[in-house]
Scaffold this motif. Structure first.
Motif, PDB file in Angstrom:
ATOM      1  N   GLN A  51     -57.384 -18.384 -16.451  1.00  0.00           N
ATOM      2  CA  GLN A  51     -57.165 -17.444 -16.349  1.00  0.00           C
ATOM      3  C   GLN A  51     -55.364 -17.307 -16.366  1.00  0.00           C
ATOM      4  OE1 GLN A  51     -58.644 -13.365 -14.908  1.00  0.00           O
ATOM      5  NE2 GLN A  51     -60.248 -14.908 -15.699  1.00  0.00           N
ATOM      6  N   LEU A  52     -55.111 -17.618 -14.817  1.00  0.00           N
ATOM      7  CA  LEU A  52     -54.002 -18.679 -14.325  1.00  0.00           C
ATOM      8  C   LEU A  52     -53.196 -19.460 -15.307  1.00  0.00           C
ATOM      9  CD1 LEU A  52     -52.135 -17.939 -11.850  1.00  0.00           C
ATOM     10  CD2 LEU A  52     -53.442 -19.960 -11.234  1.00  0.00           C
ATOM     11  N   VAL A  53     -53.698 -20.091 -16.009  1.00  0.00           N
ATOM     12  CA  VAL A  53     -53.340 -21.725 -16.593  1.00  0.00           C
ATOM     13  C   VAL A  53     -53.158 -20.177 -17.544  1.00  0.00           C
ATOM     14  CG1 VAL A  53     -53.509 -23.690 -17.920  1.00  0.00           C
ATOM     15  CG2 VAL A  53     -54.288 -23.679 -15.735  1.00  0.00           C
ATOM     16  N   THR A  54     -53.039 -20.050 -18.342  1.00  0.00           N
ATOM     17  CA  THR A  54     -52.749 -18.966 -19.655  1.00  0.00           C
ATOM     18  C   THR A  54     -51.996 -18.486 -19.665  1.00  0.00           C
ATOM     19  OG1 THR A  54     -55.251 -19.128 -20.588  1.00  0.00           O
ATOM     20  CG2 THR A  54     -54.005 -17.475 -22.057  1.00  0.00           C
ATOM     21  N   THR A  55     -51.771 -17.769 -18.655  1.00  0.00           N
ATOM     22  CA  THR A  55     -50.519 -16.746 -17.821  1.00  0.00           C
ATOM     23  C   THR A  55     -49.221 -17.143 -17.927  1.00  0.00           C
ATOM     24  OG1 THR A  55     -52.213 -15.002 -17.138  1.00  0.00           O
ATOM     25  CG2 THR A  55     -49.514 -14.659 -16.125  1.00  0.00           C
ATOM     26  N   GLU A 106     -42.310 -18.784  -9.060  1.00  0.00           N
ATOM     27  CA  GLU A 106     -40.585 -18.904  -8.953  1.00  0.00           C
ATOM     28  C   GLU A 106     -38.965 -18.830  -9.568  1.00  0.00           C
ATOM     29  OE1 GLU A 106     -40.170 -17.585  -5.342  1.00  0.00           O
ATOM     30  OE2 GLU A 106     -42.239 -17.454  -5.307  1.00  0.00           O
ATOM     31  N   ASP A 107     -39.733 -20.062 -10.442  1.00  0.00           N
ATOM     32  CA  ASP A 107     -39.041 -20.403 -11.410  1.00  0.00           C
ATOM     33  C   ASP A 107     -38.441 -19.595 -12.404  1.00  0.00           C
ATOM     34  OD1 ASP A 107     -37.764 -21.919 -10.154  1.00  0.00           O
ATOM     35  OD2 ASP A 107     -38.670 -23.407 -11.634  1.00  0.00           O
ATOM     36  N   TYR A 108     -39.600 -18.075 -12.930  1.00  0.00           N
ATOM     37  CA  TYR A 108     -39.713 -17.481 -13.378  1.00  0.00           C
ATOM     38  C   TYR A 108     -39.723 -15.459 -13.096  1.00  0.00           C
ATOM     39  CZ  TYR A 108     -40.879 -21.767 -16.054  1.00  0.00           C
ATOM     40  OH  TYR A 108     -40.380 -22.781 -16.847  1.00  0.00           O
ATOM     41  N   PRO A 109     -38.972 -14.861 -13.315  1.00  0.00           N
ATOM     42  CA  PRO A 109     -38.549 -13.772 -12.483  1.00  0.00           C
ATOM     43  C   PRO A 109     -39.744 -12.641 -13.688  1.00  0.00           C
ATOM     44  CG  PRO A 109     -36.548 -14.753 -12.334  1.00  0.00           C
ATOM     45  CD  PRO A 109     -37.703 -15.498 -13.227  1.00  0.00           C
ATOM     46  N   ASP A 110     -39.560 -12.764 -14.338  1.00  0.00           N
ATOM     47  CA  ASP A 110     -40.157 -12.250 -15.563  1.00  0.00           C
ATOM     48  C   ASP A 110     -41.674 -12.031 -15.007  1.00  0.00           C
ATOM     49  OD1 ASP A 110     -38.187 -10.865 -17.018  1.00  0.00           O
ATOM     50  OD2 ASP A 110     -38.904 -12.019 -18.980  1.00  0.00           O
ATOM     51  N   MET A 111     -42.359 -13.396 -14.797  1.00  0.00           N
ATOM     52  CA  MET A 111     -43.949 -13.981 -14.636  1.00  0.00           C
ATOM     53  C   MET A 111     -44.125 -13.563 -13.576  1.00  0.00           C
ATOM     54  SD  MET A 111     -46.001 -17.101 -14.553  1.00  0.00           S
ATOM     55  CE  MET A 111     -45.221 -18.528 -13.998  1.00  0.00           C
ATOM     56  N   GLY A 115     -48.123  -8.144 -13.901  1.00  0.00           N
ATOM     57  CA  GLY A 115     -48.459  -6.885 -13.942  1.00  0.00           C
ATOM     58  C   GLY A 115     -50.489  -8.286 -13.745  1.00  0.00           C
ATOM     59  N   ASN A 116     -50.028  -8.909 -14.724  1.00  0.00           N
ATOM     60  CA  ASN A 116     -51.430 -10.188 -14.999  1.00  0.00           C
ATOM     61  C   ASN A 116     -51.149 -11.054 -13.654  1.00  0.00           C
ATOM     62  OD1 ASN A 116     -53.968 -10.594 -15.797  1.00  0.00           O
ATOM     63  ND2 ASN A 116     -53.037 -11.762 -17.371  1.00  0.00           N
ATOM     64  N   PHE A 117     -50.162 -11.177 -13.951  1.00  0.00           N
ATOM     65  CA  PHE A 117     -49.668 -12.628 -12.778  1.00  0.00           C
ATOM     66  C   PHE A 117     -49.998 -12.451 -11.816  1.00  0.00           C
ATOM     67  CE2 PHE A 117     -47.433 -15.113 -10.203  1.00  0.00           C
ATOM     68  CZ  PHE A 117     -47.962 -16.584 -10.352  1.00  0.00           C
ATOM     69  N   LEU A 118     -49.651 -11.054 -11.088  1.00  0.00           N
ATOM     70  CA  LEU A 118     -49.608 -10.591  -9.825  1.00  0.00           C
ATOM     71  C   LEU A 118     -50.759 -10.331  -9.292  1.00  0.00           C
ATOM     72  CD1 LEU A 118     -46.427  -8.463  -9.436  1.00  0.00           C
ATOM     73  CD2 LEU A 118     -46.823 -10.728  -8.333  1.00  0.00           C
ATOM     74  N   GLU A 119     -51.717 -10.025 -10.392  1.00  0.00           N
ATOM     75  CA  GLU A 119     -53.458 -10.225 -10.192  1.00  0.00           C
ATOM     76  C   GLU A 119     -53.938 -11.158  -9.786  1.00  0.00           C
ATOM     77  OE1 GLU A 119     -57.020  -7.759  -9.301  1.00  0.00           O
ATOM     78  OE2 GLU A 119     -54.937  -6.849  -8.752  1.00  0.00           O
ATOM     79  N   LEU A 120     -53.144 -11.998 -10.888  1.00  0.00           N
ATOM     80  CA  LEU A 120     -54.594 -13.143 -10.532  1.00  0.00           C
ATOM     81  C   LEU A 120     -53.819 -14.411  -9.222  1.00  0.00           C
ATOM     82  CD1 LEU A 120     -53.954 -14.512 -14.265  1.00  0.00           C
ATOM     83  CD2 LEU A 120     -55.939 -13.711 -13.362  1.00  0.00           C
ATOM     84  N   GLN A 121     -52.933 -14.201  -8.893  1.00  0.00           N
ATOM     85  CA  GLN A 121     -52.421 -14.482  -7.465  1.00  0.00           C
ATOM     86  C   GLN A 121     -52.949 -13.421  -6.849  1.00  0.00           C
ATOM     87  OE1 GLN A 121     -48.408 -13.783  -7.249  1.00  0.00           O
ATOM     88  NE2 GLN A 121     -48.254 -16.220  -5.877  1.00  0.00           N
ATOM     89  N   ARG A 122     -53.531 -12.093  -6.628  1.00  0.00           N
ATOM     90  CA  ARG A 122     -53.847 -11.770  -5.571  1.00  0.00           C
ATOM     91  C   ARG A 122     -55.255 -11.783  -5.608  1.00  0.00           C
ATOM     92  NH1 ARG A 122     -57.321  -8.454  -5.096  1.00  0.00           N
ATOM     93  NH2 ARG A 122     -57.554  -7.880  -6.970  1.00  0.00           N
ATOM     94  N   GLU A 123     -55.769 -12.086  -6.384  1.00  0.00           N
ATOM     95  CA  GLU A 123     -57.645 -12.258  -6.889  1.00  0.00           C
ATOM     96  C   GLU A 123     -57.455 -14.045  -6.260  1.00  0.00           C
ATOM     97  OE1 GLU A 123     -60.067 -12.156  -9.953  1.00  0.00           O
ATOM     98  OE2 GLU A 123     -58.634 -10.009 -10.361  1.00  0.00           O
ATOM     99  N   LEU A 124     -56.928 -14.836  -6.749  1.00  0.00           N
ATOM    100  CA  LEU A 124     -57.281 -16.211  -6.133  1.00  0.00           C
ATOM    101  C   LEU A 124     -56.577 -16.542  -4.982  1.00  0.00           C
ATOM    102  CD1 LEU A 124     -57.471 -19.408  -7.212  1.00  0.00           C
ATOM    103  CD2 LEU A 124     -54.891 -19.182  -7.447  1.00  0.00           C
ATOM    104  N   SER A 125     -55.425 -15.568  -4.505  1.00  0.00           N
ATOM    105  CA  SER A 125     -55.444 -15.521  -2.964  1.00  0.00           C
ATOM    106  C   SER A 125     -56.449 -15.057  -1.995  1.00  0.00           C
ATOM    107  CB  SER A 125     -53.915 -14.664  -2.296  1.00  0.00           C
ATOM    108  OG  SER A 125     -54.404 -14.938  -1.084  1.00  0.00           O
TER     109      SER A 125
END
Length: 187
Positions: A51-55, A106-111, A115-125
């Motif tokens: 999911q992270l790779v796809t995002t 860090e190189d992609y402020p839009d990413m 919300g999807n990326f932030l949720e994946l980042q939180r779940e991975l952490s």
């Protein structure tokens, strides 16, 4: 009288043997439970990675080599099975490209704002934290089991009944280190 003393001695030996056996079984079960907890969290992380790779792909299509590396390392980690040395090495190897993948944000402020990326980042952490807790529990249970297997008189019972020392689950901490992120001078 001597017969009663001999019977009493034999009874004490049997009771001691049963108590030692039960303690070894209990500690072995704790170690099995600990490994199961680690395995569940490692599988959870492995399921989050696609999911992270796809995002990230949708924002950073030019990072193709990194996506291939993450996919390959994930497959190797999934194939490592329950051999602790192989699994630890594979999981360490997977942590490196996943950390780089997270750093791409860090190189992609839009990413970073997605919300999807932030949720994946939180779940991975959260999953990484759970893996670390499960690893500590498992290694504690293994330490207790190994101590029992090596200690006298338990070692007299452990060997013949098939109780063996187990390996600790170790992940190279240098490989797990998160990448440093430049916050533009903000402390």
């Amino acid at each position: 009288m001597l017969t009663y003393l001999l019977l009493g001695f034999v009874a004490v030996l049997i009771v001691t043997g049963v108590l030692i056996y039960n303690r070894l079984v209990s500690r072995s079960q704790m170690a099995d439970n600990g490994w199961s907890d680690i395995d569940v969290q490692l599988k959870r992380r492995a399921n989050l990675i696609p999911q992270l790779v796809t995002t990230v792909k949708s924002y950073a299509a030019h990072e193709r080599d990194l996506f291939v590396e993450v996919t390959e390392k994930r497959a190797q980690a999934m194939a490592a099975g329950d051999d602790l040395a192989s699994r630890g090495a594979a999981e360490s190897a997977l942590s490196q490209p996943v950390a780089r993948l997270m750093a791409i944000a860090e190189d992609y402020p839009d990413m970073k704002a997605s919300g999807n990326f932030l949720e994946l980042q939180r779940e991975l952490s959260d999953t990484e934290d759970k893996i670390e807790m499960a690893r500590r529990f498992y290694n504690g249970a293994v330490r207790e089991l190994n101590t029992s297997v090596q200690s006298f008189p338990a070692n007299l019972v452990a060997g013949p009944l098939g109780f063996r020392q187990r390996a600790y689950f170790e992940v190279d901490m240098a490989d797990r280190a998160l990448p440093e992120i430049d916050m533009g001078g903000v402390s």
